[in-house]
Design an enzyme around this catalytic site. Structure first.
Site, PDB file in Angstrom:
ATOM      1  N   GLU A 271       0.831  -1.211   0.000  1.00 35.30           N
ATOM      2  CA  GLU A 271       0.000   0.000   0.000  1.00 35.30           C
ATOM      3  C   GLU A 271       0.868   1.264   0.000  1.00 35.30           C
ATOM      4  O   GLU A 271       1.824   1.357   0.768  1.00 35.30           O
ATOM      5  CB  GLU A 271      -0.899  -0.015   1.243  1.00 35.30           C
ATOM      6  CG  GLU A 271      -1.848   1.176   1.339  1.00 35.30           C
ATOM      7  CD  GLU A 271      -2.658   1.170   2.627  1.00 35.30           C
ATOM      8  OE1 GLU A 271      -3.732   1.794   2.662  1.00 35.30           O
ATOM      9  OE2 GLU A 271      -2.221   0.537   3.617  1.00 35.30           O
TER      10      GLU A 271
ATOM     11  N   LYS B 229      -9.500   2.680  -2.672  1.00 37.30           N
ATOM     12  CA  LYS B 229      -9.794   2.087  -1.364  1.00 37.30           C
ATOM     13  C   LYS B 229     -11.170   2.540  -0.899  1.00 37.30           C
ATOM     14  O   LYS B 229     -11.484   3.740  -0.876  1.00 37.30           O
ATOM     15  CB  LYS B 229      -8.714   2.504  -0.364  1.00 37.30           C
ATOM     16  CG  LYS B 229      -8.822   1.843   1.006  1.00 37.30           C
ATOM     17  CD  LYS B 229      -7.592   2.216   1.839  1.00 37.30           C
ATOM     18  CE  LYS B 229      -7.589   1.553   3.205  1.00 37.30           C
ATOM     19  NZ  LYS B 229      -6.360   1.889   3.952  1.00 37.30           N
TER      20      LYS B 229
ATOM     21  N   CYS C  79      -5.788  -2.883   2.134  1.00 35.64           N
ATOM     22  CA  CYS C  79      -5.539  -2.809   3.585  1.00 35.64           C
ATOM     23  C   CYS C  79      -6.819  -2.937   4.408  1.00 35.64           C
ATOM     24  O   CYS C  79      -7.389  -4.013   4.492  1.00 35.64           O
ATOM     25  CB  CYS C  79      -4.765  -1.528   3.917  1.00 35.64           C
ATOM     26  SG  CYS C  79      -3.959  -1.589   5.553  1.00 35.64           S
TER      27      CYS C  79
END
Length: 288
Positions: free
Chosen positions: A51, A125, A162
């Site tokens: 990430e 994300k 994540c």
């Protein structure tokens, strides 16, 4: 049998966070190049970084300095470099970066380049944490990417970033959209998350009959020192078994070949997609 050789790169920060973001970006991009070359030499077909791979994990701060770390996708310098490498090595490359889409609007993004260097698209994300040490809402706007699946030269892949991994709905959406392998680039430190690291992704792989490739950085990052990024990047198969795993502490290129035929085999055995009952799940989408 349909095979895919996957490469995952985990790496610690190579510069002081006192430097300007552009200098850190250039140093980190340069540090990754030897491992990209090693991946090519080993025949990697799909390569993924961690990430925001070319910056520190700056979210323990709420410092506007880090807005300067954001790049355009795919026009920015990092994507342009990786696009050329994808074409050079006939390798799919997933590039997780801090993205600016317009002045003052930023996303935590993964860009995907096919093996001919063509830009296939990006994932933003979706779930953004806001807790001590992880002030991500200060930096990232929540994404609404509609769960894209990228039909690459070597197979259908998705990306989940994540904190997303804690939300089972996204894994399912990506699998329903056809993902055979889902990549989860992360920046996560020891503590509660380390226990979950080898629990959630294997469970999600088994529940959705797909491979998951989880990538985490290593080391500590001053001045924040929120904990140890524990690496342990791995690839887990559709039965929930980890097939290959990197160390907790070292910069590493993890290379592993998977058998994509296992996706069909496992889904035919379990038939979770046949037996799911979405008409009974309205509680999941009817708001608070």
């Amino acid at each position: 049998m349909q095979k895919m050789k996957i490469g995952l790169i985990q790496m610690g920060l190579k510069t002081s966070t006192d430097l300007e973001p552009a200098a850190i970006r250039d140093a980190m991009n340069e540090a990754h190049l030897p491992l990209v070359e090693q991946a090519a030499e080993q025949g990697v077909q799909v390569l993924c970084f961690q990430e925001v791979f070319n910056q520190p994990y700056f979210c323990p701060s709420q410092d506007t300095k880090w807005y300067a770390a954001a790049e355009r996708v795919p026009e920015g310098p990092t994507c342009q470099m990786m696009q050329k490498l994808a074409a050079k090595h006939r390798m799919v490359i997933i590039v997780p970066v801090f993205e600016e889409t317009e002045t003052g609007v930023y996303y935590n993004t993964a860009a995907v380049f096919d093996a001919d260097g063509s830009y296939l698209g990006k994932y933003h994300k979706t779930h953004i944490p806001q807790v001590a040490g992880f002030w991500e809402k200060f930096f990232f706007k929540p994404g609404k990417s509609n769960w894209p699946v990228f039909d690459t030269a070597f197979g259908k892949i998705g990306v989940y970033i994540c904190y997303d991994r804690h939300f089972p709905e996204g894994w399912r959406a990506l699998a329903l959209n056809g993902a055979e392998v889902i990549f989860n680039p992360s920046a996560t430190v020891a503590g509660l998350s380390q226990y979950l690291w080898e629990l959630e992704q294997p469970a999600s792989a088994a529940a959705n009959g797909c491979f998951i490739a989880a990538i985490n950085r290593v080391g500590t990052e001053a001045p924040w020192n929120i904990g140890n990024f524990y690496g342990s990047s791995y690839i887990v198969n559709p039965r929930g078994k980890i097939e290959a795993q990197a160390s907790e502490t070292e910069d590493e290129l993890l290379v592993h070949e998977i058998d994509l035929d296992m996706v069909r085999e496992v889904r035919n055995n379990w038939q979770f997609f046949r037996d799911r009952r979405p008409e009974t799940y309205t509680r999941l989408t009817d708001g608070e």
